[in-house]
Motif scaffolding. Sequence first.
Motif, PDB file in Angstrom:
ATOM      1  N   LEU A   1     -19.210  15.251  10.574  1.00  0.00           N
ATOM      2  CA  LEU A   1     -18.886  16.692   9.668  1.00  0.00           C
ATOM      3  C   LEU A   1     -20.376  17.023   9.195  1.00  0.00           C
ATOM      4  O   LEU A   1     -21.390  16.417   8.917  1.00  0.00           O
ATOM      5  N   SER A   2     -20.324  18.442   8.634  1.00  0.00           N
ATOM      6  CA  SER A   2     -21.453  18.811   7.976  1.00  0.00           C
ATOM      7  C   SER A   2     -21.480  18.307   6.664  1.00  0.00           C
ATOM      8  O   SER A   2     -20.445  17.652   6.149  1.00  0.00           O
ATOM      9  N   ASP A   3     -22.690  18.388   5.921  1.00  0.00           N
ATOM     10  CA  ASP A   3     -22.818  17.858   4.669  1.00  0.00           C
ATOM     11  C   ASP A   3     -21.780  18.453   3.648  1.00  0.00           C
ATOM     12  O   ASP A   3     -21.437  17.853   2.712  1.00  0.00           O
ATOM     13  N   ASP A   4     -21.767  19.843   3.824  1.00  0.00           N
ATOM     14  CA  ASP A   4     -20.933  20.643   2.836  1.00  0.00           C
ATOM     15  C   ASP A   4     -19.368  20.029   3.040  1.00  0.00           C
ATOM     16  O   ASP A   4     -18.810  20.072   1.946  1.00  0.00           O
ATOM     17  N   GLU A   5     -18.829  19.911   4.336  1.00  0.00           N
ATOM     18  CA  GLU A   5     -17.424  19.342   4.285  1.00  0.00           C
ATOM     19  C   GLU A   5     -17.406  17.873   3.842  1.00  0.00           C
ATOM     20  O   GLU A   5     -16.429  17.371   3.131  1.00  0.00           O
ATOM     21  N   ALA A   6     -18.418  17.317   4.174  1.00  0.00           N
ATOM     22  CA  ALA A   6     -18.295  15.747   3.708  1.00  0.00           C
ATOM     23  C   ALA A   6     -18.246  15.510   2.218  1.00  0.00           C
ATOM     24  O   ALA A   6     -17.542  14.878   1.730  1.00  0.00           O
ATOM     25  N   HIS A   7     -19.224  16.500   1.539  1.00  0.00           N
ATOM     26  CA  HIS A   7     -19.265  16.478   0.165  1.00  0.00           C
ATOM     27  C   HIS A   7     -17.905  16.877  -0.351  1.00  0.00           C
ATOM     28  O   HIS A   7     -17.149  16.411  -1.265  1.00  0.00           O
ATOM     29  N   GLU A   8     -17.261  18.009   0.134  1.00  0.00           N
ATOM     30  CA  GLU A   8     -15.845  18.626  -0.226  1.00  0.00           C
ATOM     31  C   GLU A   8     -15.012  17.392  -0.111  1.00  0.00           C
ATOM     32  O   GLU A   8     -14.017  17.168  -1.395  1.00  0.00           O
ATOM     33  N   LEU A   9     -14.747  16.714   0.910  1.00  0.00           N
ATOM     34  CA  LEU A   9     -13.608  15.616   1.127  1.00  0.00           C
ATOM     35  C   LEU A   9     -14.062  14.447   0.141  1.00  0.00           C
ATOM     36  O   LEU A   9     -12.959  13.943  -0.401  1.00  0.00           O
ATOM     37  N   TYR A  10     -15.104  14.124  -0.010  1.00  0.00           N
ATOM     38  CA  TYR A  10     -15.652  13.039  -0.911  1.00  0.00           C
ATOM     39  C   TYR A  10     -15.073  13.435  -2.447  1.00  0.00           C
ATOM     40  O   TYR A  10     -14.400  12.492  -3.076  1.00  0.00           O
ATOM     41  N   GLU A  11     -15.438  14.610  -2.648  1.00  0.00           N
ATOM     42  CA  GLU A  11     -14.964  15.019  -4.085  1.00  0.00           C
ATOM     43  C   GLU A  11     -13.574  15.088  -4.295  1.00  0.00           C
ATOM     44  O   GLU A  11     -13.140  14.749  -5.127  1.00  0.00           O
ATOM     45  N   LYS A  12     -12.898  15.397  -3.360  1.00  0.00           N
ATOM     46  CA  LYS A  12     -11.471  15.872  -3.354  1.00  0.00           C
ATOM     47  C   LYS A  12     -10.564  14.453  -3.160  1.00  0.00           C
ATOM     48  O   LYS A  12      -9.336  14.465  -3.901  1.00  0.00           O
ATOM     49  N   TYR A  13     -10.919  13.606  -2.286  1.00  0.00           N
ATOM     50  CA  TYR A  13      -9.996  12.261  -2.095  1.00  0.00           C
ATOM     51  C   TYR A  13     -10.453  10.865  -2.249  1.00  0.00           C
ATOM     52  O   TYR A  13      -9.774  10.054  -2.241  1.00  0.00           O
ATOM     53  N   SER A  14     -11.973  10.872  -2.524  1.00  0.00           N
ATOM     54  CA  SER A  14     -12.291   9.591  -2.486  1.00  0.00           C
ATOM     55  C   SER A  14     -12.081   8.928  -3.857  1.00  0.00           C
ATOM     56  O   SER A  14     -12.151   9.304  -4.758  1.00  0.00           O
ATOM     57  N   ILE A  15     -11.544   7.331  -3.880  1.00  0.00           N
ATOM     58  CA  ILE A  15     -11.282   6.712  -5.088  1.00  0.00           C
ATOM     59  C   ILE A  15     -11.613   5.458  -4.963  1.00  0.00           C
ATOM     60  O   ILE A  15     -12.040   4.898  -3.779  1.00  0.00           O
ATOM     61  N   PRO A  16     -12.062   4.654  -5.998  1.00  0.00           N
ATOM     62  CA  PRO A  16     -12.076   3.156  -5.884  1.00  0.00           C
ATOM     63  C   PRO A  16     -11.044   2.498  -5.226  1.00  0.00           C
ATOM     64  O   PRO A  16      -9.778   2.801  -5.501  1.00  0.00           O
ATOM     65  N   SER A  17     -11.076   1.348  -4.293  1.00  0.00           N
ATOM     66  CA  SER A  17     -10.078   0.732  -3.719  1.00  0.00           C
ATOM     67  C   SER A  17     -10.309  -0.807  -3.950  1.00  0.00           C
ATOM     68  O   SER A  17     -11.579  -1.270  -4.268  1.00  0.00           O
ATOM     69  N   THR A  18      -9.141  -1.732  -3.880  1.00  0.00           N
ATOM     70  CA  THR A  18      -9.111  -3.017  -3.535  1.00  0.00           C
ATOM     71  C   THR A  18      -9.990  -3.159  -2.289  1.00  0.00           C
ATOM     72  O   THR A  18      -9.775  -2.533  -1.298  1.00  0.00           O
ATOM     73  N   VAL A  19     -10.841  -4.066  -2.311  1.00  0.00           N
ATOM     74  CA  VAL A  19     -11.493  -4.435  -0.928  1.00  0.00           C
ATOM     75  C   VAL A  19     -11.178  -6.041  -0.505  1.00  0.00           C
ATOM     76  O   VAL A  19     -11.855  -6.373   0.711  1.00  0.00           O
ATOM     77  N   ARG A  20     -10.184  -6.640  -1.225  1.00  0.00           N
ATOM     78  CA  ARG A  20      -9.539  -7.891  -0.530  1.00  0.00           C
ATOM     79  C   ARG A  20      -9.130  -7.700   0.893  1.00  0.00           C
ATOM     80  O   ARG A  20      -9.465  -8.639   1.706  1.00  0.00           O
ATOM     81  N   PRO A  21      -8.381  -6.495   1.112  1.00  0.00           N
ATOM     82  CA  PRO A  21      -7.870  -6.356   2.675  1.00  0.00           C
ATOM     83  C   PRO A  21      -9.278  -6.607   3.850  1.00  0.00           C
ATOM     84  O   PRO A  21      -9.175  -7.032   4.596  1.00  0.00           O
ATOM     85  N   LEU A  22     -10.375  -6.003   3.407  1.00  0.00           N
ATOM     86  CA  LEU A  22     -11.605  -6.182   4.026  1.00  0.00           C
ATOM     87  C   LEU A  22     -11.879  -7.462   4.391  1.00  0.00           C
ATOM     88  O   LEU A  22     -12.286  -7.633   5.522  1.00  0.00           O
ATOM     89  N   PHE A  23     -12.018  -8.245   3.420  1.00  0.00           N
ATOM     90  CA  PHE A  23     -12.515  -9.738   3.587  1.00  0.00           C
ATOM     91  C   PHE A  23     -11.577 -10.550   4.230  1.00  0.00           C
ATOM     92  O   PHE A  23     -11.601 -11.192   5.350  1.00  0.00           O
ATOM     93  N   GLN A  24     -10.181 -10.212   4.202  1.00  0.00           N
ATOM     94  CA  GLN A  24      -9.131 -10.835   5.059  1.00  0.00           C
ATOM     95  C   GLN A  24      -9.210 -10.461   6.102  1.00  0.00           C
ATOM     96  O   GLN A  24      -8.888 -11.398   7.169  1.00  0.00           O
ATOM     97  N   ALA A  25      -9.389  -9.109   6.601  1.00  0.00           N
ATOM     98  CA  ALA A  25      -9.557  -8.701   7.998  1.00  0.00           C
ATOM     99  C   ALA A  25     -10.693  -9.441   8.624  1.00  0.00           C
ATOM    100  O   ALA A  25     -10.885  -9.733   9.865  1.00  0.00           O
ATOM    101  N   ALA A  26     -11.816  -9.557   7.950  1.00  0.00           N
ATOM    102  CA  ALA A  26     -13.159  -9.950   8.683  1.00  0.00           C
ATOM    103  C   ALA A  26     -13.004 -11.587   8.968  1.00  0.00           C
ATOM    104  O   ALA A  26     -13.730 -11.646   9.875  1.00  0.00           O
TER     105      ALA A  26
END
Length: 267
Positions: A153-178
Motif C-alpha cells: 500500500l501507499s504510505d498514506d493508506e498504510a497510515h490511515e489503516l494503522y490509525e483506524k484499526y491497529s490495537i495492542p494484542s496478546t502474542v501468546r498465539p504467535l509463540f504457540q504457532a512458532a
Amino acid sequence: MANQPVLFIHGLWLHATSWDPWFDFFRNEGFDPVAPPWPGERDTVEETRAHPEDVADKSIDDVTGHFAKIIEGFDVPPVIIGHSFGGLIAEKLLGQGFGNAGVAIDPAQIKGVLPLPLAQLRAALPALLNPTNISKPIALTEKEFKFGFANELSDDEAHELYEKYSIPSTVRPLFQAAAANFNMHSQAAVNTKNETRGPLLLVSGTADHTVPDVTTDATLKQYRDSTAVTELIKFHGRGHSLTIDHGWRDVATEVLVWLRQQSVEPD
C-alpha cells in the motif's frame, strides 16, 4: 426459520471493527453477520489502546473457546470467516464441527506447516524477539505495521489503516504457532482429517509478508487426507491488509461467490 449467520474473526493487531465493511456487505446480501471482539478487547479501538492489559496472555484455546461459546448461542450454524490468526481459529472451529462453512484468509500457520520464510519471521519479530513478551500485550509501531500488513500500500493508506484499526494484542498465539511442530499437544493443531465438516476456503495474498503464499500452500496440503471440500483462491500482489485495504471488496465478492457455489445462501 433463522437467517444464515456469518461470524467474522479478526487476527492479531486489528480491532473487530476492521470487519465493518464486510459486515455491511454481507448484511446487504441477506446474511446475518456478527463480528465479536476477542476476549478482553473493548468496543472501540481507542478504549482497547487505553487498556492493553485486558487483551494480554490469551492463548489459541482461550480465543477458540470464546468464539465456540458464541456459536453455541446461534440457532443456525454460521459461516465462519477469519483473517490471520482469526483464520487459524476458523480452521480449528470447523475441524471441531462448528459452523456450516469456513473461510480462512491468510491464515496463521497450523501445526504441520513447515515453511518459515524470512519475511514471515521478520513480521513476527516484534513479538518473538523477547521471550518475556509471551504474557504481555504488544502493539506494532507504524513501521512494523507497514511491513507486516501494508507492504503493498501507499504510505498514506498504510497510515490511515494503522490509525483506524491497529490495537495492542496478546502474542501468546504467535509463540504457540512458532513452537507447534515441537509440541505434541500444540494448541495450533487443527483436525484437518475431519471428513464431516463443512467446506473450507483458504485465501492467500501472494505478496503477504506475515503469512506468505508458500505458508498457505502448505496449509492446503495438510487437508489432503480429508474428502471434505477444501479449496484455495489466490489474490496476486496483495498483502496481509487484503481484508481492510482499498481492495477488500474484491476479496469479499470472491468469498461470497464461493459460498454460493457451496449452496450456502441466506434463507
